[in-house]
Design a protein around this motif. Structure first.
Motif, PDB file in Angstrom:
ATOM      1  N   HIS A 217      35.023  41.102  50.717  1.00 58.20           N
ATOM      2  CA  HIS A 217      36.392  41.169  50.218  1.00 58.20           C
ATOM      3  C   HIS A 217      36.803  42.640  50.107  1.00 58.20           C
ATOM      4  CE1 HIS A 217      39.899  40.623  47.647  1.00 58.20           C
ATOM      5  NE2 HIS A 217      39.817  39.313  47.875  1.00 58.20           N
ATOM      6  N   PRO A 218      37.979  43.000  50.570  1.00 60.44           N
ATOM      7  CA  PRO A 218      38.387  44.422  50.554  1.00 60.44           C
ATOM      8  C   PRO A 218      38.412  45.028  49.157  1.00 60.44           C
ATOM      9  CG  PRO A 218      40.232  42.959  51.160  1.00 60.44           C
ATOM     10  CD  PRO A 218      38.997  42.142  51.223  1.00 60.44           C
ATOM     11  N   ASP A 219      38.714  44.223  48.135  1.00 60.47           N
ATOM     12  CA  ASP A 219      38.721  44.772  46.779  1.00 60.47           C
ATOM     13  C   ASP A 219      37.323  45.186  46.335  1.00 60.47           C
ATOM     14  OD1 ASP A 219      41.404  44.462  46.579  1.00 60.47           O
ATOM     15  OD2 ASP A 219      41.332  42.585  45.437  1.00 60.47           O
ATOM     16  N   ILE A 220      36.305  44.433  46.762  1.00 62.34           N
ATOM     17  CA  ILE A 220      34.929  44.790  46.429  1.00 62.34           C
ATOM     18  C   ILE A 220      34.527  46.054  47.177  1.00 62.34           C
ATOM     19  CG2 ILE A 220      32.523  44.018  46.520  1.00 62.34           C
ATOM     20  CD1 ILE A 220      33.514  41.172  46.216  1.00 62.34           C
TER      21      ILE A 220
ATOM     22  N   PRO B 229      38.716  34.816  41.039  1.00 62.81           N
ATOM     23  CA  PRO B 229      39.095  35.601  39.849  1.00 62.81           C
ATOM     24  C   PRO B 229      40.218  34.922  39.073  1.00 62.81           C
ATOM     25  CG  PRO B 229      40.055  36.561  41.815  1.00 62.81           C
ATOM     26  CD  PRO B 229      39.209  35.421  42.284  1.00 62.81           C
ATOM     27  N   PRO B 230      40.486  35.374  37.852  1.00 66.22           N
ATOM     28  CA  PRO B 230      41.563  34.780  37.041  1.00 66.22           C
ATOM     29  C   PRO B 230      42.921  34.854  37.727  1.00 66.22           C
ATOM     30  CG  PRO B 230      40.181  36.210  35.697  1.00 66.22           C
ATOM     31  CD  PRO B 230      39.749  36.412  37.110  1.00 66.22           C
ATOM     32  N   SER B 231      43.178  35.917  38.495  1.00 64.64           N
ATOM     33  CA  SER B 231      44.475  36.073  39.149  1.00 64.64           C
ATOM     34  C   SER B 231      44.728  35.003  40.209  1.00 64.64           C
ATOM     35  CB  SER B 231      44.566  37.459  39.796  1.00 64.64           C
ATOM     36  OG  SER B 231      43.523  37.632  40.745  1.00 64.64           O
ATOM     37  N   GLU B 232      43.655  34.310  40.635  1.00 68.09           N
ATOM     38  CA  GLU B 232      43.805  33.271  41.660  1.00 68.09           C
ATOM     39  C   GLU B 232      43.617  31.877  41.075  1.00 68.09           C
ATOM     40  OE1 GLU B 232      41.309  34.160  44.982  1.00 68.09           O
ATOM     41  OE2 GLU B 232      41.878  36.285  45.002  1.00 68.09           O
ATOM     42  N   GLY B 233      43.674  31.782  39.747  1.00 62.37           N
ATOM     43  CA  GLY B 233      43.658  30.467  39.127  1.00 62.37           C
ATOM     44  C   GLY B 233      42.347  30.034  38.524  1.00 62.37           C
TER      45      GLY B 233
ATOM     46  N   THR C  38      30.937  46.555  37.772  1.00 57.42           N
ATOM     47  CA  THR C  38      31.509  47.670  38.537  1.00 57.42           C
ATOM     48  C   THR C  38      32.028  47.199  39.891  1.00 57.42           C
ATOM     49  OG1 THR C  38      30.015  49.247  37.472  1.00 57.42           O
ATOM     50  CG2 THR C  38      30.997  49.919  39.564  1.00 57.42           C
ATOM     51  N   ALA C  39      31.226  46.378  40.583  1.00 57.56           N
ATOM     52  CA  ALA C  39      31.618  45.919  41.922  1.00 57.56           C
ATOM     53  C   ALA C  39      32.803  44.951  41.869  1.00 57.56           C
ATOM     54  CB  ALA C  39      30.430  45.261  42.613  1.00 57.56           C
ATOM     55  N   GLY C  40      32.923  44.195  40.779  1.00 48.00           N
ATOM     56  CA  GLY C  40      34.006  43.217  40.707  1.00 48.00           C
ATOM     57  C   GLY C  40      35.202  43.667  39.896  1.00 48.00           C
ATOM     58  N   ALA C  41      35.236  44.940  39.504  1.00 49.27           N
ATOM     59  CA  ALA C  41      36.302  45.418  38.616  1.00 49.27           C
ATOM     60  C   ALA C  41      37.675  45.329  39.281  1.00 49.27           C
ATOM     61  CB  ALA C  41      36.010  46.853  38.190  1.00 49.27           C
ATOM     62  N   THR C  42      37.789  45.695  40.546  1.00 52.02           N
ATOM     63  CA  THR C  42      39.096  45.703  41.221  1.00 52.02           C
ATOM     64  C   THR C  42      39.659  44.291  41.358  1.00 52.02           C
ATOM     65  OG1 THR C  42      38.385  47.655  42.458  1.00 52.02           O
ATOM     66  CG2 THR C  42      40.335  46.512  43.264  1.00 52.02           C
ATOM     67  N   ARG C  43      38.782  43.317  41.556  1.00 51.88           N
ATOM     68  CA  ARG C  43      39.234  41.926  41.657  1.00 51.88           C
ATOM     69  C   ARG C  43      39.518  41.315  40.293  1.00 51.88           C
ATOM     70  NH1 ARG C  43      36.315  37.543  44.914  1.00 51.88           N
ATOM     71  NH2 ARG C  43      38.429  36.705  44.964  1.00 51.88           N
ATOM     72  N   GLY C  44      39.104  41.978  39.237  1.00 46.68           N
ATOM     73  CA  GLY C  44      39.327  41.444  37.900  1.00 46.68           C
ATOM     74  C   GLY C  44      38.341  40.364  37.499  1.00 46.68           C
ATOM     75  N   ILE C  45      37.157  40.377  38.096  1.00 45.64           N
ATOM     76  CA  ILE C  45      36.135  39.374  37.780  1.00 45.64           C
ATOM     77  C   ILE C  45      35.436  39.761  36.475  1.00 45.64           C
ATOM     78  CG2 ILE C  45      33.958  38.353  38.555  1.00 45.64           C
ATOM     79  CD1 ILE C  45      34.963  38.716  41.424  1.00 45.64           C
ATOM     80  N   ARG C  46      35.337  38.800  35.572  1.00 47.31           N
ATOM     81  CA  ARG C  46      34.725  39.047  34.273  1.00 47.31           C
ATOM     82  C   ARG C  46      33.236  38.666  34.323  1.00 47.31           C
ATOM     83  NH1 ARG C  46      39.157  35.498  31.176  1.00 47.31           N
ATOM     84  NH2 ARG C  46      38.694  34.279  33.069  1.00 47.31           N
ATOM     85  N   VAL C  47      32.396  39.627  33.921  1.00 45.59           N
ATOM     86  CA  VAL C  47      30.951  39.435  33.930  1.00 45.59           C
ATOM     87  C   VAL C  47      30.446  39.570  32.504  1.00 45.59           C
ATOM     88  CG1 VAL C  47      28.751  40.249  34.874  1.00 45.59           C
ATOM     89  CG2 VAL C  47      30.825  40.402  36.269  1.00 45.59           C
TER      90      VAL C  47
END
Length: 513
Positions: free
Chosen positions: A2-5, A58-62, A88-97
């Motif tokens: 994914h480009p955000d990653i 991610p949350p932004s996609e439902g 760190t790797a998922g920060a741009t996508r807004g993934i919560r870890v």
């Protein structure tokens, strides 16, 4: 990917793949089960992390906040590190870890789960606790990863892993990653995987050490090891150093001795609370402490930038432990130095390790802190002694790092002694020994009452309380005094020693009356 990653990793300075990542990414992104094996320090975390984050919504996609991916790790320290790397790797996508591990309060972890997370990284015990309470929902997990899988399946975690597997959907992607993967573990893992592909990033030498790490093996006497270690720590241009011991007691002892010798050292082992363990690792990462003395709890997967030397203060148990220990240096293409001090009793164990790994150090040279090759091998200044010169004591030390209150669970609080609940005056009164009627000396087992009644009266309280008014003279009787009913002797009474028989007890009661 994914480009955000890709963008998030580029911001962290990661722009190219290592061998294990290059081999696993195509298969993992396609959703296949796999077993990834590569030398320690070659990027296995992102080998499973990038596919995992790519497949998560991610949350932004439902996303509804229920965990979609689960990473199981054997140690708390590794749990924190993996969660940080994936965050760190998922920060741009807004993934919560979220990291879930024991030794700290349940409430903040439960609140984070209720607020919603996409990826959970955890240790087996705490994961099961929260899942059984209903706070952790595993019914929507699509990707399951066992990091350092051989450690978990080999050291008693298998029942916990099986219980976790029973909670996640059968239709899922499962990935196992480790630097060492013995044959029996691979056979066992296939029982809960679907046609997995076993990927070895470095051919058949996957269990070997990293070539960038220079190894020195010395036969050292246990009494001289502190002096020898002090000289190793004064090598020119050294960075951070990790010192490994087999036992918790030795680790703490070595750390204390190094501090006494002027080095900025801290310990990490199982007898410390979780707050103290995290304090030591934070101080080590930030450079406030430059020597971390640890048991093998820190040998698995811990990645600290700038570790130039690893010292095996005690010989490791086996070749697998040796590989993971010295893998803390020479990571991500950097160079490192590994020094192993082998005691005379450990020579047979070392020879087994040497043969298994093909290292070529069959007969380590007998070495002392004054041996000239210590100075030449490790580039130690000729004038180095057993204490760090005051001019070089520039580190702030462990005290400069804040000790967080984690609301720790499972603290080993020492139970109060029998006299600890009493007031200071009473504790002082029971501190010595009393003389019994027979001239013997025994520890006191009661407190003196302010009313001044004698020992026989105390015995009488236990024998026949309603028949005496001794309790009225000296205040209310405490339950613990009843234990003197058989062993008491009258001071100032009959002068005869009580025998512990019923007759003796009644005689004491009559005397008190």
């Amino acid at each position: 990917m994914h480009p955000d990653i890709v963008s998030a990793l580029a911001d962290a300075g990661i722009t190219r793949t290592f061998a294990i990542q290059e081999l696993t990414l195509p298969l993992a992104l396609a959703g296949n089960d796999l077993i990834g094996q590569a030398r320690t320090g070659t990027g296995k975390t992102l080998g499973f992390g990038v596919p995992l984050l790519t497949r998560v919504t991610p949350p932004s996609e439902g996303a509804d906040g229920v965990p979609q991916a689960l990473v199981v790790v054997p140690t708390r320290e590794l749990c924190v590190q993996v969660a940080r790397d994936l965050g760190t790797a998922g920060a741009t996508r807004g993934i919560r870890v979220q990291a879930i591990y024991g030794g700290r309060a349940f409430e903040p972890q439960i609140e984070s789960l209720r607020n919603g997370v996409e990826v959970v990284v955890g240790t087996p015990g705490r994961l099961l606790d929260l899942a059984q309470r209903g706070d952790l929902i595993l019914g929507k997990v699509r990707v399951l990863v066992l990091d350092e899988a051989d450690e978990m399946l080999d050291l008693g975690f298998l029942p916990d892993i099986e219980r976790v597997l029973a909670m996640v959907p059968e239709k899922r992607q499962t990935m196992l990653f480790s630097a060492t993967m013995p044959g029996p573990i691979v056979t066992l893992s296939r029982s809960f995987m679907t046609q997995p592909t076993h990927i070895r990033a470095h051919g058949n030498d996957e269990g070997s050490t990293v070539p960038q790490t220079t190894q020195f093996i010395y036969r050292a006497h246990n009494l001289d090891k502190p002096e020898l270690l002090s000289r190793v720590l004064q090598a020119r241009d050294r960075g951070l150093v990790m010192v490994f011991c087999r036992t918790k007691r030795t680790a703490q002892k070595v750390a204390d001795e190094l501090v006494d010798r002027g080095f900025a050292a801290a310990a990490v082992h199982g007898d410390l609370g979780q707050g103290a363990r995290e304090q030591a690792l934070r101080a080590f990462r930030s450079g406030k402490v430059d020597v971390l003395v640890a048991t093998d709890v820190a040998a698995r997967g811990i990645d600290v930038t700038g570790v130039s030397h690893v010292v095996n203060y005690q010989c490791p148990e086996d070749e697998k432990t040796y590989v993971h220990r010295i893998g803390r240096t020479g990571r991500a293409g950097s160079t490192g130095v590994a020094v192993t001090l082998v005691d005379w009793d450990d020579i047979p164990r070392w020879q087994l390790i040497n043969k298994a790994l093909g290292l070529g150090f069959d007969d380590p040279p007998e070495t002392y802190s004054t041996s000239p090759w210590v100075y030449t091998d490790l580039d130690v200044p000729e004038g180095a002694k057993g204490r760090l010169p005051r001019s070089q004591r520039t580190r702030e030390g462990l005290e400069a790092e804040t000790l967080e209150d984690l609301g720790e669970t499972g603290k080993r609080n020492r139970p109060a002694g029998r006299g600890d609940a009493r007031g200071p005056a009473e504790r002082r009164d029971t501190g010595g020994e009393e003389s019994t009627g027979g001239g013997k000396s025994r520890p006191r087992r009661r407190t003196r009452r302010s009313g001044g009644t004698d020992a026989a009266g105390d015995a009488a309280e236990g024998a026949a309380p309603p028949a005496t008014d001794a309790s009225a003279e000296g205040g209310s009787a405490k339950p613990r005094r009843r234990r003197r009913r058989r062993g008491g002797a009258g001071r100032g009474g009959s002068g005869a020693e009580a025998t512990g028989s019923p007759d003796a007890a009644s005689t004491g009661a009559d005397t008190a009356s």
